[in-house]
Design a protein around this motif. Structure first.
Motif, PDB file in Angstrom:
ATOM      1  N   ILE A  61       0.851  -1.190   0.000  1.00 42.54           N
ATOM      2  CA  ILE A  61       0.000   0.000   0.000  1.00 42.54           C
ATOM      3  C   ILE A  61       0.887   1.241   0.000  1.00 42.54           C
ATOM      4  O   ILE A  61       1.738   1.400   0.882  1.00 42.54           O
ATOM      5  N   ALA A  62       0.706   2.117  -0.983  1.00 42.51           N
ATOM      6  CA  ALA A  62       1.413   3.397  -1.043  1.00 42.51           C
ATOM      7  C   ALA A  62       0.605   4.434  -0.276  1.00 42.51           C
ATOM      8  O   ALA A  62      -0.587   4.608  -0.518  1.00 42.51           O
ATOM      9  N   VAL A  63       1.242   5.121   0.640  1.00 42.79           N
ATOM     10  CA  VAL A  63       0.577   6.102   1.506  1.00 42.79           C
ATOM     11  C   VAL A  63       0.944   7.511   1.049  1.00 42.79           C
ATOM     12  O   VAL A  63       2.133   7.820   0.853  1.00 42.79           O
ATOM     13  N   ASN A  64      -0.059   8.351   0.872  1.00 40.71           N
ATOM     14  CA  ASN A  64       0.187   9.757   0.537  1.00 40.71           C
ATOM     15  C   ASN A  64       0.708  10.484   1.776  1.00 40.71           C
ATOM     16  O   ASN A  64      -0.053  11.086   2.536  1.00 40.71           O
ATOM     17  N   GLY A  65       2.000  10.396   2.005  1.00 45.29           N
ATOM     18  CA  GLY A  65       2.600  10.998   3.188  1.00 45.29           C
ATOM     19  C   GLY A  65       4.045  10.568   3.312  1.00 45.29           C
ATOM     20  O   GLY A  65       4.684  10.191   2.321  1.00 45.29           O
ATOM     21  N   SER A  66       4.568  10.606   4.539  1.00 45.38           N
ATOM     22  CA  SER A  66       5.963  10.289   4.810  1.00 45.38           C
ATOM     23  C   SER A  66       6.087   8.900   5.430  1.00 45.38           C
ATOM     24  O   SER A  66       5.079   8.250   5.751  1.00 45.38           O
ATOM     25  N   PHE A  67       7.328   8.467   5.630  1.00 41.89           N
ATOM     26  CA  PHE A  67       7.558   7.215   6.346  1.00 41.89           C
ATOM     27  C   PHE A  67       6.968   7.295   7.751  1.00 41.89           C
ATOM     28  O   PHE A  67       6.404   6.319   8.258  1.00 41.89           O
ATOM     29  N   ASP A  68       7.092   8.438   8.397  1.00 42.17           N
ATOM     30  CA  ASP A  68       6.538   8.577   9.756  1.00 42.17           C
ATOM     31  C   ASP A  68       5.033   8.350   9.760  1.00 42.17           C
ATOM     32  O   ASP A  68       4.481   7.794  10.720  1.00 42.17           O
ATOM     33  N   ASP A  69       4.342   8.770   8.691  1.00 45.82           N
ATOM     34  CA  ASP A  69       2.904   8.497   8.585  1.00 45.82           C
ATOM     35  C   ASP A  69       2.658   6.990   8.481  1.00 45.82           C
ATOM     36  O   ASP A  69       1.738   6.460   9.112  1.00 45.82           O
ATOM     37  N   ASP A 129      -1.701   0.364  -5.134  1.00 45.26           N
ATOM     38  CA  ASP A 129      -2.794   0.687  -4.218  1.00 45.26           C
ATOM     39  C   ASP A 129      -2.373   1.892  -3.383  1.00 45.26           C
ATOM     40  O   ASP A 129      -1.373   1.839  -2.661  1.00 45.26           O
ATOM     41  N   ILE A 130      -3.121   2.993  -3.495  1.00 47.12           N
ATOM     42  CA  ILE A 130      -2.746   4.241  -2.828  1.00 47.12           C
ATOM     43  C   ILE A 130      -3.836   4.647  -1.836  1.00 47.12           C
ATOM     44  O   ILE A 130      -5.026   4.547  -2.136  1.00 47.12           O
ATOM     45  N   MET A 131      -3.411   5.106  -0.632  1.00 47.35           N
ATOM     46  CA  MET A 131      -4.367   5.581   0.357  1.00 47.35           C
ATOM     47  C   MET A 131      -3.792   6.793   1.084  1.00 47.35           C
ATOM     48  O   MET A 131      -2.582   7.025   1.085  1.00 47.35           O
ATOM     49  N   ASN A 132      -4.674   7.588   1.673  1.00 44.81           N
ATOM     50  CA  ASN A 132      -4.245   8.682   2.531  1.00 44.81           C
ATOM     51  C   ASN A 132      -3.892   8.127   3.916  1.00 44.81           C
ATOM     52  O   ASN A 132      -4.362   7.049   4.294  1.00 44.81           O
ATOM     53  N   PRO A 133      -3.073   8.850   4.687  1.00 47.16           N
ATOM     54  CA  PRO A 133      -2.651   8.333   5.996  1.00 47.16           C
ATOM     55  C   PRO A 133      -3.747   8.446   7.057  1.00 47.16           C
ATOM     56  O   PRO A 133      -3.593   9.122   8.085  1.00 47.16           O
ATOM     57  N   ASP A 134      -4.856   7.774   6.799  1.00 49.05           N
ATOM     58  CA  ASP A 134      -6.019   7.815   7.684  1.00 49.05           C
ATOM     59  C   ASP A 134      -6.167   6.452   8.362  1.00 49.05           C
ATOM     60  O   ASP A 134      -6.333   5.431   7.680  1.00 49.05           O
ATOM     61  N   TYR A 135      -6.132   6.432   9.697  1.00 50.44           N
ATOM     62  CA  TYR A 135      -6.129   5.146  10.392  1.00 50.44           C
ATOM     63  C   TYR A 135      -7.420   4.368  10.201  1.00 50.44           C
ATOM     64  O   TYR A 135      -7.388   3.140  10.048  1.00 50.44           O
ATOM     65  N   SER A 136      -8.548   5.042  10.183  1.00 47.69           N
ATOM     66  CA  SER A 136      -9.817   4.323  10.033  1.00 47.69           C
ATOM     67  C   SER A 136      -9.860   3.595   8.688  1.00 47.69           C
ATOM     68  O   SER A 136     -10.367   2.464   8.591  1.00 47.69           O
ATOM     69  N   ASP A 137      -9.316   4.235   7.640  1.00 42.01           N
ATOM     70  CA  ASP A 137      -9.248   3.598   6.325  1.00 42.01           C
ATOM     71  C   ASP A 137      -8.320   2.383   6.363  1.00 42.01           C
ATOM     72  O   ASP A 137      -8.638   1.308   5.857  1.00 42.01           O
ATOM     73  N   PHE A 138      -7.152   2.564   6.986  1.00 39.30           N
ATOM     74  CA  PHE A 138      -6.191   1.469   7.081  1.00 39.30           C
ATOM     75  C   PHE A 138      -6.767   0.297   7.869  1.00 39.30           C
ATOM     76  O   PHE A 138      -6.651  -0.864   7.461  1.00 39.30           O
ATOM     77  N   LYS A 139      -7.420   0.611   8.970  1.00 34.57           N
ATOM     78  CA  LYS A 139      -8.025  -0.437   9.789  1.00 34.57           C
ATOM     79  C   LYS A 139      -9.058  -1.219   8.990  1.00 34.57           C
ATOM     80  O   LYS A 139      -9.105  -2.459   9.039  1.00 34.57           O
ATOM     81  N   SER A 140      -9.891  -0.516   8.247  1.00 30.94           N
ATOM     82  CA  SER A 140     -10.902  -1.168   7.430  1.00 30.94           C
ATOM     83  C   SER A 140     -10.264  -2.096   6.388  1.00 30.94           C
ATOM     84  O   SER A 140     -10.729  -3.209   6.157  1.00 30.94           O
ATOM     85  N   ARG A 141      -9.161  -1.649   5.792  1.00 25.94           N
ATOM     86  CA  ARG A 141      -8.487  -2.442   4.779  1.00 25.94           C
ATOM     87  C   ARG A 141      -7.933  -3.748   5.361  1.00 25.94           C
ATOM     88  O   ARG A 141      -8.096  -4.826   4.765  1.00 25.94           O
TER      89      ARG A 141
END
Length: 434
Positions: free
Chosen positions: A182-190, A417-429
């Protein structure tokens, strides 16, 4: 050997618990309850041993309670199945090349060891284990390769979109099957924050059997001690008895923490140099005594683009959280992109040695901070081929001249697969994956 949390040192955990939990229940990192000291005979004679034999002796104290000698022997021989050469670059300066594994990066050692340990402990489990990992570059490829098609394990790799090299992205996204990139729109820290949030979500952990393959996991960190022993062994074989100075490219500070752990076990080292890029929280800490993480800065040495290194707490704990004690063993400087570029060109043109940006940062730091009469080892963490675009800009035609091909690197990876650094989205995935 038991393990404790750095946050609450009262409770003790088994190796299996540590590997499968990743993080302690309080959200802190695990550490061994004590650092075992290797016997004098080993410290005297380890330079006469093969790599896998050194690995067996170094790792046994940490796993003996849970893993038989036969199993450990099998795991270390499978993990350390490629050469880790120490190459002379110039008088008094040597490169420890850690990129001769299957994904051409030092992370191969930790990922292979952890995957095999988890596979051993997961035998007989009726439910699948989900391995979550965040990467700033090389970890992702090593984890994807190391865990690919390991029975009973699903892997999720998060990486910062547009901030890894094309070849690194190819390695992360390529395996498929049980490996989900999963590619995250953000940094490694995200990316790292999403993984930590998942581990700290008790409701999620009740549903999903999961652990981490980042260097926050002790199973990734411990085997990295071995190649520092092996480097010292090769130095001795070359007839050099001086205690080495190690310069280590440092982002999340797992590699240099493993090196320091090795010294606590008895490895003779003079001191360490941590080379960072513009993400300089540790050099600033050593100057001021104030740990002040900042937002991640994107640099040429992308695997070191970490604004708040997780392993800092482990490294500091090894020195009893005492600044002056740490400073007796560690110097750290920040190396700019311009200095990295100039070093790559200068060392290739003057010494005929080709380096990736991370290795160049370590060479630069060693060159700045090593005394002339000292034996210095800079750690080469990735094959220069992995950063072909950078090298082609600096030294046109150098890769072709060296016999490397970059055609498939430039082809890119389809279906990212690209997502924003949103935890609720990640959890759902990951709930859907499980």
């Amino acid at each position: 050997m038991k393990y404790i949390s750095l946050g609450s040192k009262g409770q003790r955990f088994s190796l299996k618990e540590v590997l499968f939990k990743g993080l302690a229940p309080d959200g802190s990192l695990f550490m061994p309850e004590f650092i075992p000291t290797l016997d004098e005979g080993f410290i005297r004679d380890f330079h006469t041993m093969e790599l896998s034999e050194i690995a067996f002796h170094v790792l046994k104290p940490f796993v003996a309670e849970d893993v038989s000698d036969d199993v450990l022997n099998r795991i270390v021989k499978d993990t350390f199945s490629f050469e880790i050469p120490l190459k002379r670059v110039e008088d008094g300066v040597y490169a420890l090349e850690l990129y001769h594994g299957p994904t051409q990066a030092f992370k191969d050692v930790g990922a292979r060891f952890l995957s095999r340990l988890l596979g051993f402990f997961n035998q007989g489990e009726s439910r699948k284990l989900m391995v979550l990992t965040a990467t700033s570059g090389d970890t992702g490829g090593a984890v994807a390769h190391g865990f690919h098609r390991v029975k009973g394990i699903e892997v999720v790799v998060l990486y910062p979109h547009g901030k890894v090299s094309p070849y690194q992205e190819y390695q992360i996204t390529g395996p498929g099957d049980n490996v989900h990139a999963i590619a995250v729109n953000g940094s490694f820290d995200d990316c790292q924050r999403l993984v930590k949030d998942a581990f700290n979500d008790e409701a999620l952990r009740q549903k999903i059997y999961m652990t981490s393959a980042n260097s926050i996991n002790m199973g990734r960190l411990l085997p990295q001690m071995v190649y520092y022993f092996y480097a010292a062994a090769q130095l001795r074989k070359a007839g050099i008895q001086d205690l080495p100075v190690f310069a280590v490219p440092s982002g999340n500070f797992g590699n240099i923490t493993a090196a320091m752990l090795a010294t606590k076990m008895g490895l003779p080292v003079k001191r360490f140099i941590a080379a960072t890029n513009a993400n300089d929280v540790v050099p600033r800490f050593l100057q001021s005594g104030e740990y002040d993480p900042q937002a991640t800065i994107v640099t040429l040495a992308n695997a070191m683009d970490v604004g708040d290194p997780s392993n800092f707490s482990r490294m500091y704990d090894l020195y009893n959280n005492h600044l002056d004690t740490l400073k007796n063993s560690l110097i750290s400087i920040s190396v700019s992109d311009a200095q990295i570029q100039e070093t790559i060109k200068k060392v290739y043109n003057g010494l005929d040695y080709l380096m990736d940006p991370h290795t160049a940062s370590a060479y630069f730091a060693l060159n700045q901070l090593k005394d002339e009469d000292e034996a210095g080892i800079f750690v080469s963490t990735a094959h220069p081929f992995k950063f072909g675009e950078i090298l082609e800009d600096l030294l046109p035609g150098v890769l072709e001249k060296s016999g490397y091909s970059i055609e498939f690197e430039l082809s890119g990876a389809a279906g990212i697969d690209i997502m924003n650094p949103d935890y609720s989205d990640f959890k759902s995935r990951i709930e859907k994956m499980a």
